[in-house]
Design a protein around this motif. Structure first.
Motif, PDB file in Angstrom:
ATOM      1  N   PHE A 210       0.863  -1.189   0.000  1.00  0.00           N
ATOM      2  CA  PHE A 210       0.000   0.000   0.000  1.00  0.00           C
ATOM      3  C   PHE A 210       0.897   1.235   0.000  1.00  0.00           C
ATOM      4  CE2 PHE A 210      -2.191  -3.452   2.098  1.00  0.00           C
ATOM      5  CZ  PHE A 210      -3.480  -3.402   1.587  1.00  0.00           C
ATOM      6  N   PHE A 211       0.896   1.967  -1.093  1.00  0.00           N
ATOM      7  CA  PHE A 211       1.737   3.169  -1.164  1.00  0.00           C
ATOM      8  C   PHE A 211       0.904   4.392  -0.776  1.00  0.00           C
ATOM      9  CE2 PHE A 211       3.689   0.019  -3.904  1.00  0.00           C
ATOM     10  CZ  PHE A 211       4.984   0.071  -3.434  1.00  0.00           C
ATOM     11  N   GLY A 212       1.621   5.466  -0.483  1.00  0.00           N
ATOM     12  CA  GLY A 212       0.924   6.693  -0.084  1.00  0.00           C
ATOM     13  C   GLY A 212       0.203   6.523   1.256  1.00  0.00           C
ATOM     14  N   HIS A 213       0.681   5.610   2.088  1.00  0.00           N
ATOM     15  CA  HIS A 213       0.097   5.392   3.425  1.00  0.00           C
ATOM     16  C   HIS A 213       1.150   5.737   4.468  1.00  0.00           C
ATOM     17  CE1 HIS A 213      -2.960   3.144   1.269  1.00  0.00           C
ATOM     18  NE2 HIS A 213      -3.662   3.029   2.399  1.00  0.00           N
ATOM     19  N   LYS A 214       0.930   6.821   5.186  1.00  0.00           N
ATOM     20  CA  LYS A 214       1.909   7.242   6.191  1.00  0.00           C
ATOM     21  C   LYS A 214       1.426   6.856   7.585  1.00  0.00           C
ATOM     22  CE  LYS A 214       4.287  11.214   8.056  1.00  0.00           C
ATOM     23  NZ  LYS A 214       4.495  12.626   8.048  1.00  0.00           N
ATOM     24  N   LEU A 215       2.238   6.075   8.288  1.00  0.00           N
ATOM     25  CA  LEU A 215       1.848   5.706   9.659  1.00  0.00           C
ATOM     26  C   LEU A 215       1.892   6.953  10.529  1.00  0.00           C
ATOM     27  CD1 LEU A 215       1.313   3.278  11.671  1.00  0.00           C
ATOM     28  CD2 LEU A 215       3.719   3.539  12.285  1.00  0.00           C
ATOM     29  N   ILE A 216       0.795   7.253  11.215  1.00  0.00           N
ATOM     30  CA  ILE A 216       0.809   8.447  12.078  1.00  0.00           C
ATOM     31  C   ILE A 216       0.603   8.090  13.548  1.00  0.00           C
ATOM     32  CG2 ILE A 216       0.254  10.294  10.436  1.00  0.00           C
ATOM     33  CD1 ILE A 216      -2.700   9.913  11.208  1.00  0.00           C
ATOM     34  N   ASP A 217       0.055   6.907  13.792  1.00  0.00           N
ATOM     35  CA  ASP A 217      -0.158   6.543  15.192  1.00  0.00           C
ATOM     36  C   ASP A 217      -0.301   5.031  15.278  1.00  0.00           C
ATOM     37  OD1 ASP A 217      -0.460   6.900  17.851  1.00  0.00           O
ATOM     38  OD2 ASP A 217      -2.518   7.659  17.783  1.00  0.00           O
ATOM     39  N   CYS A 218       0.063   4.484  16.421  1.00  0.00           N
ATOM     40  CA  CYS A 218      -0.144   3.042  16.576  1.00  0.00           C
ATOM     41  C   CYS A 218      -0.244   2.668  18.044  1.00  0.00           C
ATOM     42  CB  CYS A 218       0.975   2.261  15.903  1.00  0.00           C
ATOM     43  SG  CYS A 218       2.623   2.842  16.246  1.00  0.00           S
ATOM     44  N   ASP A 219      -1.044   1.644  18.274  1.00  0.00           N
ATOM     45  CA  ASP A 219      -1.113   1.054  19.604  1.00  0.00           C
ATOM     46  C   ASP A 219      -0.408  -0.291  19.491  1.00  0.00           C
ATOM     47  OD1 ASP A 219      -1.733  -0.368  21.861  1.00  0.00           O
ATOM     48  OD2 ASP A 219      -3.743   0.500  22.069  1.00  0.00           O
TER      49      ASP A 219
ATOM     50  N   LEU B 223      -2.233   7.748   7.433  1.00  0.00           N
ATOM     51  CA  LEU B 223      -2.792   8.861   6.682  1.00  0.00           C
ATOM     52  C   LEU B 223      -2.741   8.484   5.212  1.00  0.00           C
ATOM     53  CD1 LEU B 223      -3.726  11.735   7.429  1.00  0.00           C
ATOM     54  CD2 LEU B 223      -1.422  12.529   6.863  1.00  0.00           C
ATOM     55  N   HIS B 224      -3.899   8.594   4.540  1.00  0.00           N
ATOM     56  CA  HIS B 224      -3.921   8.213   3.125  1.00  0.00           C
ATOM     57  C   HIS B 224      -4.917   9.099   2.393  1.00  0.00           C
ATOM     58  CE1 HIS B 224      -3.898   5.890  -0.496  1.00  0.00           C
ATOM     59  NE2 HIS B 224      -5.183   5.568  -0.375  1.00  0.00           N
ATOM     60  N   ASN B 225      -4.441   9.780   1.355  1.00  0.00           N
ATOM     61  CA  ASN B 225      -5.307  10.656   0.559  1.00  0.00           C
ATOM     62  C   ASN B 225      -6.113  11.620   1.421  1.00  0.00           C
ATOM     63  OD1 ASN B 225      -4.550   9.731  -1.882  1.00  0.00           O
ATOM     64  ND2 ASN B 225      -6.252   8.291  -2.143  1.00  0.00           N
ATOM     65  N   GLY B 226      -5.495  12.157   2.450  1.00  0.00           N
ATOM     66  CA  GLY B 226      -6.177  13.137   3.299  1.00  0.00           C
ATOM     67  C   GLY B 226      -7.070  12.523   4.366  1.00  0.00           C
ATOM     68  N   GLY B 227      -7.330  11.227   4.291  1.00  0.00           N
ATOM     69  CA  GLY B 227      -8.161  10.571   5.314  1.00  0.00           C
ATOM     70  C   GLY B 227      -7.313   9.625   6.148  1.00  0.00           C
ATOM     71  N   THR B 228      -7.933   8.920   7.086  1.00  0.00           N
ATOM     72  CA  THR B 228      -7.165   7.951   7.876  1.00  0.00           C
ATOM     73  C   THR B 228      -7.658   6.531   7.603  1.00  0.00           C
ATOM     74  OG1 THR B 228      -8.639   8.338   9.736  1.00  0.00           O
ATOM     75  CG2 THR B 228      -6.534   9.496   9.780  1.00  0.00           C
ATOM     76  N   VAL B 229      -6.713   5.606   7.688  1.00  0.00           N
ATOM     77  CA  VAL B 229      -7.022   4.186   7.463  1.00  0.00           C
ATOM     78  C   VAL B 229      -6.551   3.430   8.699  1.00  0.00           C
ATOM     79  CG1 VAL B 229      -6.465   2.183   6.023  1.00  0.00           C
ATOM     80  CG2 VAL B 229      -6.605   4.460   4.971  1.00  0.00           C
ATOM     81  N   HIS B 230      -7.402   2.580   9.267  1.00  0.00           N
ATOM     82  CA  HIS B 230      -7.011   1.771  10.437  1.00  0.00           C
ATOM     83  C   HIS B 230      -6.715   0.350   9.996  1.00  0.00           C
ATOM     84  CE1 HIS B 230      -7.862   4.607  13.712  1.00  0.00           C
ATOM     85  NE2 HIS B 230      -8.644   5.157  12.783  1.00  0.00           N
ATOM     86  N   VAL B 231      -5.640  -0.195  10.518  1.00  0.00           N
ATOM     87  CA  VAL B 231      -5.244  -1.553  10.129  1.00  0.00           C
ATOM     88  C   VAL B 231      -4.958  -2.344  11.401  1.00  0.00           C
ATOM     89  CG1 VAL B 231      -3.493  -2.914   8.923  1.00  0.00           C
ATOM     90  CG2 VAL B 231      -4.220  -0.703   7.978  1.00  0.00           C
ATOM     91  N   GLN B 232      -5.410  -3.592  11.424  1.00  0.00           N
ATOM     92  CA  GLN B 232      -5.168  -4.458  12.577  1.00  0.00           C
ATOM     93  C   GLN B 232      -4.077  -5.472  12.214  1.00  0.00           C
ATOM     94  OE1 GLN B 232      -6.626  -3.974  15.594  1.00  0.00           O
ATOM     95  NE2 GLN B 232      -5.179  -5.552  16.287  1.00  0.00           N
ATOM     96  N   ALA B 233      -3.017  -5.502  13.037  1.00  0.00           N
ATOM     97  CA  ALA B 233      -1.897  -6.418  12.737  1.00  0.00           C
ATOM     98  C   ALA B 233      -1.684  -7.383  13.894  1.00  0.00           C
ATOM     99  CB  ALA B 233      -0.632  -5.606  12.514  1.00  0.00           C
ATOM    100  N   ASP B 234      -1.213  -8.591  13.553  1.00  0.00           N
ATOM    101  CA  ASP B 234      -0.804  -9.514  14.618  1.00  0.00           C
ATOM    102  C   ASP B 234       0.648  -9.254  15.009  1.00  0.00           C
ATOM    103  OD1 ASP B 234      -3.223 -11.055  14.847  1.00  0.00           O
ATOM    104  OD2 ASP B 234      -2.773 -11.769  12.815  1.00  0.00           O
ATOM    105  N   VAL B 235       1.470  -9.004  14.003  1.00  0.00           N
ATOM    106  CA  VAL B 235       2.875  -8.653  14.271  1.00  0.00           C
ATOM    107  C   VAL B 235       3.216  -7.438  13.394  1.00  0.00           C
ATOM    108  CG1 VAL B 235       5.259  -9.478  14.364  1.00  0.00           C
ATOM    109  CG2 VAL B 235       3.384 -11.121  14.546  1.00  0.00           C
ATOM    110  N   VAL B 236       3.947  -6.478  13.992  1.00  0.00           N
ATOM    111  CA  VAL B 236       4.301  -5.254  13.254  1.00  0.00           C
ATOM    112  C   VAL B 236       5.819  -5.179  13.112  1.00  0.00           C
ATOM    113  CG1 VAL B 236       4.203  -2.730  13.262  1.00  0.00           C
ATOM    114  CG2 VAL B 236       2.346  -4.047  14.282  1.00  0.00           C
TER     115      VAL B 236
END
Ligand code: FAD
Length: 446
Positions: A127-136, A145-158
């Motif tokens: 996924f390009f143009g996706h800037k990580l701005i926060d994470c738990d 941050l993507h195209n001016g909006g936010t995208v949430h992603v759930q990961a098992d391992v980061v």
């Protein structure tokens, strides 16, 4: 396919190699990158150099994933440093034995080849143009941050493969007992291109890393596969700042790098001057690199270093191989592999950062001294006589897999021995000269 969802933040060189290795284990791998797809952009490496030197550790990883042959046309072997003195004299300093070399490699091409290889796996999505701005990092919830909006992603391992200014590392500092040391040198760098000749040839011998050591600053130049070169000038920010006009820049080159001025061309140098904006170089040492079975940082995110030993990518690729071996050993159990990775890697990652600082001194200053050159010859001679017991530092780092902390330790031991030999040799020589003089004096008296 395994049901674990692995998220890699950063599609640089380390992130993409990591994606390939994890995809081979059948995990579902998503790679998130803040830049647009570099394969669709024209040429620029951003703040990065156009080419970089790969040596044994980096090439071993590329061979492991079957990409060494694909990158080969975009590499130029370099067998030695070619030192350019101010007066125009040049002398070569071999990297190791005559047949040993490092490979000047096109950075963008390598990234492109790795990205293509990663995307060939059906279980990898980039996924390009996706800037990580926060994470738990405890829950694995990531916000991009993507195209001016936010995208949430759930990961098992980061995996934090997001470079020297890693957002993942910053987040780890807030929620775990992590030590981080960040330091800058007062030097910055700019890059200057050297065109091919009008006969469509390399402007210099491409099989050397050309080096202009000038004590307080230095310049190096490496070849590209398309017969151009790239010069990198390293200098204190305050010295850059003293060059206020194009004319001052040209005069500076005429005084310190007259042969390089001819290569770059006075007009080109003048034209490039307004864009001179020296980039800083940061060193990061931290520990640990993981949180439980959830997060791991690797590459520059874990150990950004000065570029003077050409080990940033090499050590980053080695990180990926070490993790790969641990996942083999522990059957993909991240709860065992990640802490073990952190324990094992710290000594080496810290050592290679220290070694790069030493090499900076060697490249810009020591190579100018006769004592250093004598020591280097002695170093190589002993290596030829007892190759299994004595390996010069550069050869250990570039041409073997010796752990970096052992390279550092052996360098210190070998250095002490070399100093003793030199002192002993000097004393013997002085005694010899004194006794000759005494004999001559006695004869003169008789
Ligand atoms: P990076 O290359 O920095 O990649 C990180 C990626 O993460 C980037 O694509 C970035 O856009 C992305 N990213 C960052 N933040 C976010 C975010 N918040 N969200 C999403 N994506 C993000 N090494 C060598 O081995 N040999 C050499 O000869 C050599 N020469 C060098 C010369 C110079 C002048 C410099 C400065 C470095 C040199 N290096 C060399 C070091 C090498 O460039 C780095 O070690 C290497 O690029 C690190 O790779 P990486 O993938 O860890 O990080």
């Amino acid at each position: 396919m395994s049901d674990k969802h692995i998220v890699i933040v950063g599609a640089g060189l380390v992130g993409t190699l990591n994606a390939i290795l994890l995809a081979k284990r059948d995990f579902k791998v998503s790679v998130y990158e803040k830049r647009q797809d570099p394969r669709k952009q024209s040429g620029s490496c951003g703040r990065r150099t156009t080419n970089l030197a790969l040596s044994s550790r980096g090439m071993k990883a590329l061979r492991h994933v079957g990409l060494a042959e694909e990158i080969a046309p975009y590499q130029v072997p370099m067998f030695a440093r070619m030192v350019h003195e101010v007066g125009g004299r040049m002398h070569a300093l071999n990297y190791g034995r005559k047949e040993q070399f490092i490979l000047s490699t096109q950075r963008n091409k390598l990234n492109e080849i790795l990205l293509n290889a990663a995307e060939k796996f059906p279980n990898v999505t980039c996924f390009f143009g996706h800037k990580l701005i926060d994470c738990d990092l405890q829950t694995g919830n990531l916000k991009f941050l993507h195209n001016g909006g936010t995208v949430h992603v759930q990961a098992d391992v980061v995996f934090g493969n997001d470079g020297a200014h890693s957002t993942i590392r910053r987040q780890m500092m807030t929620c775990s007992l992590m030590d981080v040391m960040q330091s800058y040198v007062p030097y910055g760098y700019i890059e200057l291109p050297v065109a091919k000749t009008k006969h469509n040839e390399f402007a210099m011998d491409p099989h050397y890393l050309h080096l202009w050591p000038r004590d307080d600053f230095m310049m190096l130049c490496t070849a590209n596969w398309d017969k151009t070169f790239n010069i990198v000038l390293f200098m204190k920010f305050e010295t850059f700042a003293k060059l206020k006009t194009e004319k001052e820049a040209v005069d500076f080159f005429r005084t310190h790098f007259p042969d390089a001025l001819a290569l770059v061309g006075e007009e080109n140098l003048r034209a490039s001057f307004p864009t001179w904006n020296p980039y800083p170089m940061v060193t990061i040492k931290c520990s640990p690199y993981h949180i439980e079975d959830k997060v791991l940082i690797m590459g520059d995110a874990a150990h950004a270093m000065l570029p003077f030993l050409a080990q940033g990518v090499n050590s980053g690729f080695e990180d990926c191989m070490i993790l790969n071996d641990l996942l083999d050993l522990h059957r993909n159990d991240f709860a065992i592999a990640l802490p073990e990775y952190s324990r094992n890697r710290k000594l080496d990652a810290h050592a290679v950062c220290d070694l790069t600082l030493y090499n900076f001194l060697e490249m810009r200053q020591l190579v100018n001294t006769k004592t250093f050159r004598l020591k280097k010859r002695l170093d190589n001679l002993i290596h030829t006589l007892i190759p299994n017991h004595w390996v010069p530092l550069y050869s250990m780092v570039a041409f073997t897999d010796t752990r970096y902390h052992l390279c550092k330790k052996r360098k210190q031991q070998q250095n002490q021995i070399l100093n003793c030999i030199l002192v002993f040799g000097t004393v013997v020589f002085l005694l010899f000269v004194t006794s000759i003089l005494c004999v001559l004096f006695e004869h003169a008296l008789l």
